[in-house]
Design an enzyme around this catalytic site. Structure first.
Site, short mmCIF file in Angstrom:
data_model
loop_
_atom_site.label_atom_id
_atom_site.label_comp_id
_atom_site.label_asym_id
_atom_site.label_seq_id
_atom_site.Cartn_x
_atom_site.Cartn_y
_atom_site.Cartn_z
N CYS A 114 0.81 -1.22 0.00
CA CYS A 114 0.00 0.00 0.00
C CYS A 114 0.84 1.27 0.00
O CYS A 114 0.29 2.36 -0.19
CB CYS A 114 -0.92 0.01 1.21
SG CYS A 114 -1.99 -1.42 1.27
N HIS A 254 -3.30 6.75 3.93
CA HIS A 254 -3.72 5.50 3.30
C HIS A 254 -5.05 5.07 3.93
O HIS A 254 -5.24 5.15 5.14
CB HIS A 254 -2.65 4.42 3.50
CG HIS A 254 -3.09 3.07 3.02
ND1 HIS A 254 -3.67 2.90 1.78
CD2 HIS A 254 -3.07 1.85 3.61
CE1 HIS A 254 -3.97 1.62 1.63
NE2 HIS A 254 -3.63 0.97 2.73
N ASN A 284 -10.13 -0.54 1.13
CA ASN A 284 -8.68 -0.37 0.98
C ASN A 284 -8.28 -0.76 -0.45
O ASN A 284 -8.39 -1.92 -0.83
CB ASN A 284 -7.99 -1.27 2.02
CG ASN A 284 -6.48 -1.23 1.94
OD1 ASN A 284 -5.90 -0.67 1.01
ND2 ASN A 284 -5.83 -1.83 2.92
#
Ligand code: ACO
Length: 329
Positions: A114, A254, A284
């Site tokens: 990520c 994030h 996500n």
């Protein structure tokens, strides 16, 4: 000479199909209440079977080129951050290069979980500062729905598909990327993995029947790592920019879990109106989370020229990265 590098074009794309928590509760033993309370996620977008990461990366890239008033031939380099490449090789970046006809670009993928988009910005900036490139296209793109175990309620609720892209180039001195902080800890690599399909466990009847081609995660440990690392990397990046927490105008973290974001807001003493959250809509999206959020915030005029913007990412590896930007658009 001090060269400043900033984002001059930005764009994103998410698939149309939304999967709600209610939909998931018909597949696994979960509920809308549990998912919302523990993660903040309400729905996520997913691609169809025939759509791959390069397809959505291409859509985001074309939007960034349009926003930046840039033609594909002007791009010197394409960096695609992804953990869901179309295939091991050729790189997804080369496939995007072909589809957008960026005939003058060098193209490669990076695998940073990520944190990929933040790493990609940092790499692109370095090539421009070194005088090797003039315009770099950085893309974060994922089709996580293809590697999620749809029988595992602790992971399938979390992830979604999407892509975001930006063009990096020189900008007015004092604007653009002011500082960065990147880090990794391979000791935590086992906390978040896709075990099979590489050279360690090549695809076989056993790997498929043992379900080893899907995401495995120790959610609790990843959660603790995230909460710990966000504060440190954010402060380190701010220090390098000779700024402090009170100088932050906008924070794009994030988007993994609302509780992680809330913890970061508390530790960094940031109020809700300075923080962009869209994980309720998308879940996500790994390396696509930050560029999609940044693009949305920019298009909603929540970020204006001169604002100090903090990006913070963390993910598989383990990896983390922060970037401080003075918005130049
Ligand atoms: N619905 C209902 N119950 C569930 C679900 C679900 N979807 N998922 C797990 N549970 C159950 C568990 O089985 C457990 O039950 P038990 O106590 O009977 O064993 C209970 O809920 C609590 O489980 P925990 O894992 O402790 O739940 P937690 O509050 O930690 O939430 C979660 C789990 C949401 C995964 C959380 O740990 C998290 O978000 N972690 C971070 C994950 C993350 O950010 N990953 C991405 C990193 S970035 C990248 O590179 C991809």
């Amino acid at each position: 000479m001090n060269i400043s590098v900033g984002l001059t074009g930005i764009g994103s794309y998410v698939p149309d199909k939304a999967v709600t928590n209610e939909d998931l509760s018909r597949i696994v033993d979960t509920s809308n209440e549990w998912i919302v309370e523990r993660t903040g996620i309400r729905e996520r977008r997913i691609v169809d079977y025939y759509t791959s990461t390069s397809d959505i990366a291409t859509k985001a890239a074309l939007r960034a080129l349009e926003d930046g008033n840039t033609s594909p031939e002007e791009i010197d380099m394409i960096i695609v951050a992804t953990v869901t490449p179309d295939m091991s090789f050729p790189s997804t970046a080369c496939i995007v290069q072909k589809s957008i006809r960026a005939v003058n670009a060098a193209a490669f993928d990076i695998s940073v979980g990520c944190s990929g988009f933040v790493y990609g910005l940092s790499i692109g900036m370095s090539f421009i500062k070194a005088g090797v490139c003039r315009k770099v296209l950085v893309i974060g793109a994922e089709t996580l729905s293809k590697i999620v175990d749809w029988q595992d309620r602790s992971t399938c609720i979390l992830f979604g598909d999407g892509a975001g892209a930006c063009i990096l180039e020189r900008c007015e001195e004092g604007y653009g990327i002011l500082s960065q902080d990147l880090g990794s800890d391979g000791n935590g690599g086992n906390l978040l993995t896709l075990p099979a399909g590489g050279s360690k466990l090549p695809a076989s009847y056993e790997t498929v029947s043992n379900n080893l081609h899907t995401i495995k995660m120790d959610g609790r440990e990843v959660f603790k790592f995230a909460v710990r690392v966000i504060e440190k990397t954010a402060n380190d990046a701010l220090e390098k920019a000779q700024l402090s927490l009170k100088d932050i105008d906008f924070f794009v973290p994030h988007q993994a879990n609302l509780r992680i974001i809330q913890s970061a807001m508390k530790k960094l003493d940031l109020k809700q109106d300075k923080v962009y959250v869209n994980l309720d809509k998308y879940g996500n999206m790994s390396s696509a989370s930050i560029p999609v959020a940044l693009d949305e915030a920019y298009r909603k005029s929540m970020i204006k020229r001169g604002d100090v913007v903090l990006l913070v990412a963390f993910g598989a590896g383990l990896t983390w990265g922060s970037l401080v930007l003075k918005w130049n658009k």
